[in-house]
Write a protein that holds these residues in place. Structure first.
Motif, mmCIF file in Angstrom:
data_model
loop_
_atom_site.group_PDB
_atom_site.id
_atom_site.type_symbol
_atom_site.label_atom_id
_atom_site.label_comp_id
_atom_site.label_asym_id
_atom_site.label_seq_id
_atom_site.Cartn_x
_atom_site.Cartn_y
_atom_site.Cartn_z
ATOM 1 N N VAL A 109 0.858 -1.183 0.000
ATOM 2 C CA VAL A 109 0.000 0.000 0.000
ATOM 3 C C VAL A 109 0.897 1.237 0.000
ATOM 4 N N VAL A 110 0.296 2.376 -0.278
ATOM 5 C CA VAL A 110 1.022 3.645 -0.162
ATOM 6 C C VAL A 110 0.378 4.453 0.962
ATOM 7 N N ARG B 209 -0.899 8.298 11.861
ATOM 8 C CA ARG B 209 -1.068 7.278 12.884
ATOM 9 C C ARG B 209 0.184 6.426 13.076
ATOM 10 N N THR B 210 0.899 6.173 11.983
ATOM 11 C CA THR B 210 1.973 5.194 12.041
ATOM 12 C C THR B 210 3.358 5.800 12.174
ATOM 13 N N GLY B 211 3.500 7.103 11.896
ATOM 14 C CA GLY B 211 4.818 7.720 11.987
ATOM 15 C C GLY B 211 5.567 7.715 10.664
ATOM 16 N N PHE B 212 4.953 7.128 9.620
ATOM 17 C CA PHE B 212 5.587 7.194 8.294
ATOM 18 C C PHE B 212 5.210 8.498 7.601
ATOM 19 N N LYS B 213 5.798 8.726 6.438
ATOM 20 C CA LYS B 213 5.462 9.930 5.680
ATOM 21 C C LYS B 213 4.458 9.577 4.585
ATOM 22 N N LEU C 165 8.278 -0.679 5.841
ATOM 23 C CA LEU C 165 8.777 0.027 4.658
ATOM 24 C C LEU C 165 9.222 -1.022 3.641
ATOM 25 N N THR C 166 8.687 -0.959 2.421
ATOM 26 C CA THR C 166 9.088 -1.956 1.423
ATOM 27 C C THR C 166 10.563 -1.820 1.076
#
Lengths: 244, 244
Positions: free
Chosen positions: A107-108, A116-120, A147-148
Motif C-alpha cells: 500500500v502507499v 497514525r503510524t509515523g511514516f510519511k 517500509l518496502t
DNA sequence: GCCGATTTGTCCGTATGTATC
DNA sequence: CGATACATACGGACAAATCGG
C-alpha cells in the motif's frame, strides 16, 4: 548464552535468585565480595547489579547492603518484554503457537495512516495482518506496516513463520529501538471477527514504532490483545536524577 | 535540579535534544568530544548516554555515531512514568487536578485480599479509595492498601493532598521500588458509579506493589483508568544479554 | 575488497564521597 | 565515632564494528 563478563555475572546472580539460593528479603554478598567471587572489577559487578535492579530482582540503598526483592510467580500469562517477535515470546513463555496470515499487500501511506503510524505520506509499505494463535486460541490480532525499501520481498511464507528472523538473518537489518505505547481501545468489527472477545468490548493494544541501525523507522506495529490473556509488567525505581 | 555530574550531562543533552538543537536523525558529538565538552571522564558521559537510550532519545551502534531518535509529540495525554504520585504526574503533564476521598478505613487482610495484594493474611492495612479528577473530570479510581505499621496515622486530610509527600517528608519512609502490572479489566459496579465510562465496559488497570528501603512491601496500589485518557509509554532496545 | 582511522563496547584499578550500621 | 557498604568519578587499555579512501 552469556557472552560478556558482566552478562555472566548478571545471569549467574539472577539464576541464584530465581532458584532461591538467595532468598526473598535476604542480602546479596557485598560488591567487594562479588568482585572477588567473579574475579572482576567493581564496575563490572555494578553493571550486573544495575540490570538486576531494572528487572526488579534487587534493590540497593547507599550504605546498606543489596536486598533481594524477587518472589516467584506463576508464568501463566503471556507477558511481553523487550523487542522480540511473537515467536520468541511464545517460546519464552512455553506455549505452542501458530500464525494465520489474513492479509499481505503493498500500500502507499496516505495522510491519515502516516499520522497514525509515523511514516510519511507517499511511503510504500507492506500492510500485514496476522492472527496469533496460542495453544490453539486466537489471542492477538497483529497489524504491521513495513517500509518496502527495508523489508524487501516479503512473502506469505515469511509472514507465517517470522518476519523478524527474515529481516535479521536474511536482510541483515539491525533492529535497534522500539518506542511502544500501551492503551485500551474499543474493539472494531475486524477485532470481533478474528478474536473471541466474549463479554469484552475492548482490547489491550500495544503499538510501536521500530527503528533500525540507520535511524529509520521501518516498522509500525499494532498488537491487539484479548484482555484476559494480556499483561505487561514493569519495575520502576524512584528517580535519582532529573525527571523526563 | 541535577545534583551529580552525570545528571548534569544527561539533563543538558536531553534539553538540547528536546529543543531540537540536536535534531531528529542527526548525530551527537562523539564520546571523546563530549568528555572534552563537559571536562569529564568517558565513563561519566557514557552513563548519561545510557539514560538517554533508556528514555528513547538516542540509539547507539558500535562503530557508528550516536543517533538522535527523539521527535516531539503533543503532551495531551496523561502518561505515567516512574514511581510518582498522582499529584506529581498531574503537575508534570500540566493539568489541574483534584482528589475526592471515597473511603479511608482500617482493615485486616483476609486470605483473598492477601493473595491479590501481596500482603500476608492478618496484616493490618489502611484501605483507601479515591477518585482522581483531572481538569474536573473523574478519570481514575485509585484503590490503595498501606501497611498501618508503616503509613501510621493516615487521615482524610492527608489522603486528599498527597500520601506520598506525607510518607516521605513526615514519616521519612524511603520509597524505593515498584513492581507494576498493566492489564485491561472488565468494569465493576464501583467503577461505573464513580467514573464516566460511556461506551467502554473495560478499564486500563495499573496495579503495583511498592517496597521501602527495608525491603518490606508497604503498599499495594490499583489505579483504574478510563480508557480514553490512559496511555503508557515505554522504550525497548534489542537485548544485549541473556533474556529475563 | 582491503586497510587504517574513528567510534562505541567492555573491562580494569583506584580514589573519594556519603549513607548506614 | 569508626567500620562498612554503596555512589560517583577518573584514566587507561583493548576489542569490535563502522566508515571512508
Amino acid at each position: 548464552m552469556p557472552k560478556s563478563k558482566f552478562d555472566k555475572i548478571y545471569a549467574d546472580l539472577r539464576n541464584r535468585i530465581e532458584t532461591l539460593e538467595y532468598e526473598f528479603n535476604s542480602f546479596l554478598p557485598s560488591e567487594n565480595e562479588l568482585t572477588k567471587m567473579y574475579s572482576s572489577s567493581r564496575a563490572t559487578v555494578r553493571r550486573a547489579l544495575a540490570e538486576l535492579i531494572r528487572r526488579g530482582y534487587i534493590q540497593t540503598n547507599q550504605g546498606s547492603r543489596v536486598r533481594i526483592i524477587y518472589e516467584p510467580v506463576e508464568r501463566n500469562i503471556f507477558k511481553i518484554g523487550g523487542i522480540e517477535s511473537f515467536k520468541e515470546a511464545a517460546i519464552r513463555n512455553g506455549f505452542s503457537y501458530g500464525t494465520k496470515v489474513v492479509r499481505l499487500e503493498k500500500v502507499v501511506a496516505d495522510e491519515k495512516t502516516a499520522e497514525r503510524t509515523g511514516f510519511k505520506p507517499g511511503d510504500e509499505l507492506y500492510d500485514v495482518c496476522r492472527i496469533r494463535l496460542v495453544d490453539g486460541m486466537p489471542l492477538i490480532l497483529d497489524k504491521n506496516y513495513f517500509l518496502t525499501s527495508v523489508a524487501r520481498d516479503l512473502t506469505e511464507e515469511i509472514a507465517k513463520s517470522s518476519i523478524y528472523e527474515y529481516l535479521e538473518n536474511e536482510l541483515h537489518v539491525k533492529i535497534m529501538t522500539s518506542k511502544r505505547r500501551m492503551t485500551t481501545e474499543l474493539a472494531t468489527e475486524e477485532d470481533r471477527r478474528h478474536l473471541e472477545l466474549a463479554d469484552y468490548n475492548c482490547l489491550a493494544v500495544v503499538s510501536g514504532r521500530v527503528f533500525n541501525g540507520d535511524g529509520i523507522q521501518f516498522e509500525y506495529t499494532e498488537s491487539r490483545h484479548r484482555p484476559d490473556y494480556f499483561c505487561f509488567e514493569d519495575t520502576a525505581t524512584r528517580k535519582k536524577f532529573s525527571g523526563r
